[in-house]
Enzyme design. Sequence first.
Site, PDB file in Angstrom:
ATOM      1  N   GLU A  34     -18.503   1.979  -0.197  1.00 45.38           N
ATOM      2  CA  GLU A  34     -17.690   2.002   1.032  1.00 45.38           C
ATOM      3  C   GLU A  34     -18.223   3.112   1.938  1.00 45.38           C
ATOM      4  O   GLU A  34     -18.393   4.238   1.493  1.00 45.38           O
ATOM      5  CB  GLU A  34     -16.215   2.224   0.695  1.00 45.38           C
ATOM      6  CG  GLU A  34     -15.299   2.388   1.904  1.00 45.38           C
ATOM      7  CD  GLU A  34     -15.428   1.274   2.933  1.00 45.38           C
ATOM      8  OE1 GLU A  34     -15.240   0.109   2.583  1.00 45.38           O
ATOM      9  OE2 GLU A  34     -15.756   1.584   4.107  1.00 45.38           O
ATOM     10  N   GLY A  39     -10.167   0.000   1.682  1.00 36.99           N
ATOM     11  CA  GLY A  39      -9.202  -1.012   2.115  1.00 36.99           C
ATOM     12  C   GLY A  39      -9.618  -1.707   3.404  1.00 36.99           C
ATOM     13  O   GLY A  39      -9.042  -2.728   3.773  1.00 36.99           O
ATOM     14  N   GLY A  40     -10.611  -1.139   4.105  1.00 33.84           N
ATOM     15  CA  GLY A  40     -11.180  -1.821   5.274  1.00 33.84           C
ATOM     16  C   GLY A  40     -10.207  -1.999   6.421  1.00 33.84           C
ATOM     17  O   GLY A  40      -9.265  -1.219   6.608  1.00 33.84           O
ATOM     18  N   THR A  41     -10.441  -3.045   7.191  1.00 35.97           N
ATOM     19  CA  THR A  41      -9.716  -3.282   8.442  1.00 35.97           C
ATOM     20  C   THR A  41      -8.227  -3.463   8.208  1.00 35.97           C
ATOM     21  O   THR A  41      -7.394  -2.841   8.871  1.00 35.97           O
ATOM     22  CB  THR A  41     -10.273  -4.551   9.121  1.00 35.97           C
ATOM     23  OG1 THR A  41     -11.687  -4.438   9.212  1.00 35.97           O
ATOM     24  CG2 THR A  41      -9.685  -4.733  10.503  1.00 35.97           C
ATOM     25  N   CYS A  42      -7.862  -4.347   7.292  1.00 41.87           N
ATOM     26  CA  CYS A  42      -6.452  -4.708   7.111  1.00 41.87           C
ATOM     27  C   CYS A  42      -5.605  -3.466   6.881  1.00 41.87           C
ATOM     28  O   CYS A  42      -4.590  -3.251   7.544  1.00 41.87           O
ATOM     29  CB  CYS A  42      -6.320  -5.679   5.935  1.00 41.87           C
ATOM     30  SG  CYS A  42      -4.618  -6.109   5.578  1.00 41.87           S
ATOM     31  N   HIS A 441      21.663 -22.983   4.016  1.00 43.43           N
ATOM     32  CA  HIS A 441      22.264 -22.771   5.329  1.00 43.43           C
ATOM     33  C   HIS A 441      22.847 -21.364   5.384  1.00 43.43           C
ATOM     34  O   HIS A 441      23.466 -20.922   4.419  1.00 43.43           O
ATOM     35  CB  HIS A 441      23.377 -23.798   5.557  1.00 43.43           C
ATOM     36  CG  HIS A 441      24.194 -23.509   6.771  1.00 43.43           C
ATOM     37  ND1 HIS A 441      23.743 -23.815   8.034  1.00 43.43           N
ATOM     38  CD2 HIS A 441      25.394 -22.897   6.911  1.00 43.43           C
ATOM     39  CE1 HIS A 441      24.650 -23.421   8.917  1.00 43.43           C
ATOM     40  NE2 HIS A 441      25.671 -22.856   8.265  1.00 43.43           N
TER      41      HIS A 441
END
Length: 459
Positions: A34, A39-42, A441
Amino acid sequence: MNQTYDAVIIGTGQAGLPLAKRLSDAGMTVAIVERHLFGGTCVNTGCVPTKAMVASAYAAHMARRGRDFGVVIDGHVRVDMKSIKARKDAIAEQSRLGVEKSRRSLARCDVYTGHARLRSVHEVVVNDQVLRADRIFINVGGRATVPSIPGIDGIPFLTNSSMMGLDAVPPHLVIVGGSYVGLEFGQMFRRFGSEVTIIEKATHLVHHEDLDISSTIEDFLAAEGIGLRLKATCVRLSGRAGAIVAHVDCEEGTQTIEGTHVLVAVGRQPNTDDLGLETGGVLLDERGHIVVNDRLETNVPGIWALGDCIGQGAFTHTSYNDFEIVAANLLDGDPRRVSDRFSTYALYIDPPLGRAGMTEAEVRQSGRKALIGSRAMKRVGRAVEKGETQGFMKVLVDGSTKRILGAAILGVGGDEAVHSLVDAMYGELPYTTVQHGVRIHPTVSELIPTMLGELAPAK
Ligand SMILES: Cc1cc2nc3c(=O)[nH]c(=O)nc-3n(C[C@H](O)[C@H](O)[C@H](O)COP(=O)(O)OP(=O)(O)OC[C@H]3O[C@@H](n4cnc5c(N)ncnc54)[C@H](O)[C@@H]3O)c2cc1C
């Protein structure tokens, strides 16, 4: 220094992270590399922080609407941007630290920090280390495209990443690009108190969606006071920090828009330009996406690519599904394919848009005999009770097979409610099965069977 592994994974996005665990659990030695944040973009600049900010924006909006519900707030509702940022940062950080800690503690998995490049089809270089493996998995994601608008180099501009650093509300945020990222930030900052102007060159916002969806969204964003400049192309940017001018080529309205900040949100490009892919002979398409087959193998045996860098869905759930496909084929003898999935996603404005499968326009273009049903959210009890009646839902059904072809729920809870149709589509159920099921409902979902009972031929 040279190290040999069973697998090297480049990038800790939504495919690379779970893949590292699966491969390590299966007994393989793994290196994962990395260059920035785990964890990158998200986790860091995409889904997680933006949805945390959307939640703050919703709270501000509902506080201003208090009177509608008999709630009295004495005084002016305003946001504390520093607290919004702190909340968002804490949520993203918890997620980032969690995935980083768990990967660093995996058996047989070494974590490397730095920019990775291929040196050959079996070698990846990180800093001064060479990592050798018979299997290389590329999960490098993408980044905001910076358009070549004249003047852009001379002004400070924002992208989805630098937006994360704002701790004050911009007085006037000008957004170039009226698609998913631009709309989420646009509505959010309007609710934080910014004046917002969105410049979009197409005739409509989110122009990949059906016209009825786009125009309904335009109506409710405009009603919140967001300035929409459609059919307007930003041709030049000028000014300085705090006083930005967007010059537009347009048929209607002024040709200059003066703001304090500008966000460019015109799309994303894959991080494939500095990976040494040419060394390995890995093929790219004309937009820089890595070309893969239905099992996510590149043209080079032993190299796979997953996530946004392949351009087959640009979402966390598609990247994670890519991981599942690779793991299933490699470890489980299960021939899962990219083509097994259909398009599903949400647009997190308020009310959200939940989407599944084909659009109405695509169904009509396909020429099949189709049925269509729709229902305004004004006619959904749960929406009325919540005082959130904007939008509508619609569904498209194949008239011959009775299978559901596509759906859109633009309304309160639409991002969740659409999943019952997603399940029916994956289950290849006739729509009548959904229609005849008894639902709880009051929910938004309970009106889906009613809508299916009112299908009519799509003329
Ligand atoms: C503003 C915004 C909002 C979004 N909201 C949503 C949403 O609500 N829902 C949703 O499903 N999707 C959303 N997305 C999309 C989502 O974030 C991505 O699709 C998702 O993160 C999957 O990305 P990935 O796994 O391909 O790679 P990424 O998450 O981008 O990770 C790639 C990683 O690789 C690293 N890397 C790149 N090159 C190298 C290299 N050469 N060497 C080492 N490391 C490298 C990067 O630093 C990065 O950490 C959003 C995106 C944006 C921009």
